[in-house]
Design a protein around this motif. Structure first.
Motif, PDB file in Angstrom:
ATOM      1  N   LEU A 131       0.811  -1.219   0.000  1.00 59.18           N
ATOM      2  CA  LEU A 131       0.000   0.000   0.000  1.00 59.18           C
ATOM      3  C   LEU A 131       0.845   1.269   0.000  1.00 59.18           C
ATOM      4  O   LEU A 131       0.444   2.287  -0.573  1.00 59.18           O
ATOM      5  N   THR A 132       2.014   1.228   0.627  1.00 59.50           N
ATOM      6  CA  THR A 132       2.871   2.416   0.671  1.00 59.50           C
ATOM      7  C   THR A 132       3.923   2.409  -0.426  1.00 59.50           C
ATOM      8  O   THR A 132       4.826   3.247  -0.429  1.00 59.50           O
ATOM      9  N   PHE A 133       3.788   1.462  -1.365  1.00 61.92           N
ATOM     10  CA  PHE A 133       4.720   1.321  -2.485  1.00 61.92           C
ATOM     11  C   PHE A 133       6.152   1.185  -1.965  1.00 61.92           C
ATOM     12  O   PHE A 133       7.073   1.859  -2.399  1.00 61.92           O
ATOM     13  N   GLY A 134       6.289   0.278  -1.000  1.00 59.32           N
ATOM     14  CA  GLY A 134       7.600   0.008  -0.420  1.00 59.32           C
ATOM     15  C   GLY A 134       8.131   1.157   0.392  1.00 59.32           C
ATOM     16  O   GLY A 134       9.335   1.401   0.411  1.00 59.32           O
ATOM     17  N   GLY A 135       7.245   1.852   1.092  1.00 62.18           N
ATOM     18  CA  GLY A 135       7.680   3.017   1.864  1.00 62.18           C
ATOM     19  C   GLY A 135       8.292   4.072   0.964  1.00 62.18           C
ATOM     20  O   GLY A 135       9.299   4.672   1.293  1.00 62.18           O
ATOM     21  N   LEU A 136       7.624   4.258  -0.200  1.00 63.13           N
ATOM     22  CA  LEU A 136       8.105   5.175  -1.248  1.00 63.13           C
ATOM     23  C   LEU A 136       9.522   4.820  -1.695  1.00 63.13           C
ATOM     24  O   LEU A 136      10.316   5.674  -2.048  1.00 63.13           O
ATOM     25  N   GLY A 137       9.824   3.531  -1.676  1.00 59.76           N
ATOM     26  CA  GLY A 137      11.103   3.038  -2.160  1.00 59.76           C
ATOM     27  C   GLY A 137      12.163   2.881  -1.093  1.00 59.76           C
ATOM     28  O   GLY A 137      13.105   2.119  -1.269  1.00 59.76           O
ATOM     29  N   VAL A 138      12.017   3.582   0.017  1.00 63.05           N
ATOM     30  CA  VAL A 138      13.035   3.518   1.070  1.00 63.05           C
ATOM     31  C   VAL A 138      13.038   2.143   1.725  1.00 63.05           C
ATOM     32  O   VAL A 138      14.091   1.512   1.895  1.00 63.05           O
ATOM     33  N   TRP A 139      11.860   1.655   2.084  1.00 62.30           N
ATOM     34  CA  TRP A 139      11.734   0.359   2.728  1.00 62.30           C
ATOM     35  C   TRP A 139      12.230  -0.727   1.775  1.00 62.30           C
ATOM     36  O   TRP A 139      12.862  -1.695   2.204  1.00 62.30           O
ATOM     37  N   ALA A 140      11.957  -0.578   0.489  1.00 58.47           N
ATOM     38  CA  ALA A 140      12.381  -1.563  -0.494  1.00 58.47           C
ATOM     39  C   ALA A 140      13.905  -1.619  -0.585  1.00 58.47           C
ATOM     40  O   ALA A 140      14.488  -2.705  -0.678  1.00 58.47           O
ATOM     41  N   ILE A 141      14.563  -0.481  -0.549  1.00 58.70           N
ATOM     42  CA  ILE A 141      16.024  -0.457  -0.617  1.00 58.70           C
ATOM     43  C   ILE A 141      16.629  -1.062   0.651  1.00 58.70           C
ATOM     44  O   ILE A 141      17.618  -1.795   0.590  1.00 58.70           O
ATOM     45  N   VAL A 142      16.012  -0.791   1.790  1.00 60.29           N
ATOM     46  CA  VAL A 142      16.472  -1.397   3.039  1.00 60.29           C
ATOM     47  C   VAL A 142      16.334  -2.916   2.964  1.00 60.29           C
ATOM     48  O   VAL A 142      17.229  -3.659   3.394  1.00 60.29           O
ATOM     49  N   ASP A 143      15.236  -3.398   2.386  1.00 59.78           N
ATOM     50  CA  ASP A 143      15.055  -4.834   2.204  1.00 59.78           C
ATOM     51  C   ASP A 143      16.144  -5.422   1.314  1.00 59.78           C
ATOM     52  O   ASP A 143      16.676  -6.496   1.595  1.00 59.78           O
ATOM     53  N   LEU A 144      16.480  -4.732   0.235  1.00 59.98           N
ATOM     54  CA  LEU A 144      17.522  -5.227  -0.665  1.00 59.98           C
ATOM     55  C   LEU A 144      18.860  -5.325   0.057  1.00 59.98           C
ATOM     56  O   LEU A 144      19.566  -6.333  -0.064  1.00 59.98           O
ATOM     57  N   VAL A 145      19.208  -4.313   0.816  1.00 60.40           N
ATOM     58  CA  VAL A 145      20.470  -4.344   1.563  1.00 60.40           C
ATOM     59  C   VAL A 145      20.458  -5.496   2.573  1.00 60.40           C
ATOM     60  O   VAL A 145      21.453  -6.211   2.737  1.00 60.40           O
ATOM     61  N   ASN A 146      19.329  -5.705   3.242  1.00 59.46           N
ATOM     62  CA  ASN A 146      19.236  -6.802   4.206  1.00 59.46           C
ATOM     63  C   ASN A 146      19.316  -8.163   3.534  1.00 59.46           C
ATOM     64  O   ASN A 146      19.876  -9.101   4.106  1.00 59.46           O
ATOM     65  N   ILE A 147      18.756  -8.310   2.345  1.00 59.90           N
ATOM     66  CA  ILE A 147      18.863  -9.576   1.617  1.00 59.90           C
ATOM     67  C   ILE A 147      20.312  -9.829   1.229  1.00 59.90           C
ATOM     68  O   ILE A 147      20.821 -10.934   1.388  1.00 59.90           O
ATOM     69  N   ILE A 148      20.986  -8.819   0.728  1.00 60.74           N
ATOM     70  CA  ILE A 148      22.372  -8.985   0.293  1.00 60.74           C
ATOM     71  C   ILE A 148      23.296  -9.322   1.461  1.00 60.74           C
ATOM     72  O   ILE A 148      24.191 -10.155   1.335  1.00 60.74           O
ATOM     73  N   THR A 149      23.062  -8.725   2.622  1.00 56.41           N
ATOM     74  CA  THR A 149      23.915  -8.957   3.793  1.00 56.41           C
ATOM     75  C   THR A 149      23.444 -10.125   4.648  1.00 56.41           C
ATOM     76  O   THR A 149      23.963 -10.327   5.754  1.00 56.41           O
ATOM     77  N   ASP A 150      22.467 -10.903   4.189  1.00 57.86           N
ATOM     78  CA  ASP A 150      21.924 -12.070   4.904  1.00 57.86           C
ATOM     79  C   ASP A 150      21.319 -11.721   6.265  1.00 57.86           C
ATOM     80  O   ASP A 150      21.377 -12.501   7.203  1.00 57.86           O
ATOM     81  N   ASN A 151      20.730 -10.546   6.387  1.00 57.57           N
ATOM     82  CA  ASN A 151      20.056 -10.150   7.621  1.00 57.57           C
ATOM     83  C   ASN A 151      18.547 -10.155   7.474  1.00 57.57           C
ATOM     84  O   ASN A 151      17.846  -9.637   8.322  1.00 57.57           O
ATOM     85  N   PHE A 152      18.028 -10.702   6.417  1.00 57.40           N
ATOM     86  CA  PHE A 152      16.597 -10.615   6.143  1.00 57.40           C
ATOM     87  C   PHE A 152      15.890 -11.790   6.736  1.00 57.40           C
ATOM     88  O   PHE A 152      16.107 -12.890   6.592  1.00 57.40           O
TER      89      PHE A 152
END
Length: 112
Positions: free
Chosen positions: A91-112
């Motif tokens: 609904l928030t479109f990934g927190g206007l993209g911020v939340w989505a970028i945080v998710d990507l960083v967490n996936i890459i660093t194995d913290n997701f």
């Protein structure tokens, strides 16, 4: 008089807040496995796998889901995140993209 009442009020509610957990705590027991538990008698079978290879496959799948389907929170559904947070992400479109970028960083660093 008002100051003493205010301090006692704050102390009382502070003590109540700190003495009770506001969420259910689930205890888990860590189990250990040995290498012999993961190796079957037939080494050429499909049951033999490396846990490190499995983790890298999960990371690749998660990154691909993020790249192609991040507005639909596909990566979050794949990793089993809570449904309410996934719907909020959509609904928030990934927190206007911020939340989505945080998710990507967490996936890459194995913290997701």
């Amino acid at each position: 008089m008002k100051f003493k009442f205010l301090l006692s009020f704050l102390f009382f509610f502070g003590a109540i807040t700190l003495s009770h957990a506001s969420f259910p705590v689930k205890r888990t027991v860590a189990t250990t496995t040995t290498l012999s538990d993961n190796i079957s008698s037939d080494v050429g079978s499909d049951e033999f796998y490396s846990p490190a290879a499995k983790a890298s496959d999960d990371k690749v799948v998660g990154i691909l889901l993020w790249v192609f389907l991040w507005p639909f929170a596909a990566h979050r559904w794949y990793y089993g995140k809570p449904i309410g947070w996934n719907i909020l992400f959509i609904l928030t479109f990934g927190g206007l993209g911020v939340w989505a970028i945080v998710d990507l960083v967490n996936i890459i660093t194995d913290n997701f």
